[in-house]
Design an enzyme around this catalytic site. Structure first.
Site, PDB file in Angstrom:
ATOM      1  CD  GLN A  50      44.350   0.610   1.889  1.00 43.75           C
ATOM      2  OE1 GLN A  50      45.558   0.653   1.772  1.00 43.75           O
ATOM      3  NE2 GLN A  50      43.697   1.362   2.759  1.00 43.75           N
ATOM      4  CB  CYS A  92      43.327   1.736   7.833  1.00 45.49           C
ATOM      5  SG  CYS A  92      43.226   0.901   6.248  1.00 45.49           S
ATOM      6  CG  LEU A  93      44.639   6.086   3.417  1.00 43.27           C
ATOM      7  CD1 LEU A  93      45.319   6.115   2.063  1.00 43.27           C
ATOM      8  CD2 LEU A  93      44.354   7.497   3.905  1.00 43.27           C
ATOM      9  CG  HIS A 138      45.732  -3.256   3.701  1.00 46.35           C
ATOM     10  ND1 HIS A 138      44.365  -3.211   3.864  1.00 46.35           N
ATOM     11  CD2 HIS A 138      46.197  -2.082   4.212  1.00 46.35           C
ATOM     12  CE1 HIS A 138      44.036  -2.070   4.462  1.00 46.35           C
ATOM     13  NE2 HIS A 138      45.129  -1.372   4.688  1.00 46.35           N
TER      14      HIS A 138
END
Ligand code: NI
Length: 169
Positions: A50, A92-93, A138
């Site tokens: 991320q 989710c960011l 992720h």
């Protein structure tokens, strides 16, 4: 250092990350930066992809700074046991402004390495169980939207494409 959060659409989010092999000062700095970036983005979990780093590494703090002992570093995590079910809103960011109901296991045990490379096992329930599953996903190139219906997923993707076209993604 605060890293910008990579958003859905970037291929780094959908590939399997490489294992962490070196537990050195560089990794310690990266983990520190990941906590900082996660807090800045107001998240309770963040995976290295991320921030554009394809490594099997994630950080979690479901108390959001309240309990220093709740800060978890997950290097090379594996889910080794799951139990029960919970359904709740998940976000989710990397997919900001969207949330969906996701059904996950309610009790989850992981096996992971800490910042020094030491293996540990930890069991979490409810939000922590959800965080273990979400962050481990992720690292395997999977997003929470893979757990919702194709119909909802397509609708979300369409909205995101619209936002992207308008330069708002
Ligand atoms: Ni996420």
């Amino acid at each position: 250092m605060i890293y910008p959060i990579v958003k859905f659409g970037d291929p780094v989010l959908e590939k399997v990350a490489a294992p962490v092999t070196k537990f050195d000062d560089e990794l310690k700095k990266l983990v520190e930066d990941m906590f900082e970036s996660m807090y800045a983005a107001r998240g309770v979990g963040l995976a290295a992809p991320q921030i554009g780093i394809s490594k099997h590494l994630a950080v979690i703090d479901i108390t959001f700074k309240e309990d220093p002992d709740a800060r978890l570093v997950l290097a090379n995590p594996k889910i080794i046991h799951t139990e029960g079910k919970q359904t709740g809103s998940e976000g989710c960011l990397s997919i900001p402004e969207f949330r969906e109901e996701v059904t996950r296991a309610n009790k989850v045990t992981i096996r992971a390495q800490d910042i020094n490379g030491k293996w540990y096992e930890k069991t979490g329930e409810e939000l922590l169980a959800r965080a273990f599953l979400h962050e481990t996903d992720h690292l395997n190139g999977k997003l929470y939207i893979s757990h919702i219906s194709a119909l909802k997923r397509d609708l979300m993707k369409r909205k995101i494409r619209k936002l992207a076209k308008a330069g708002q993604w």
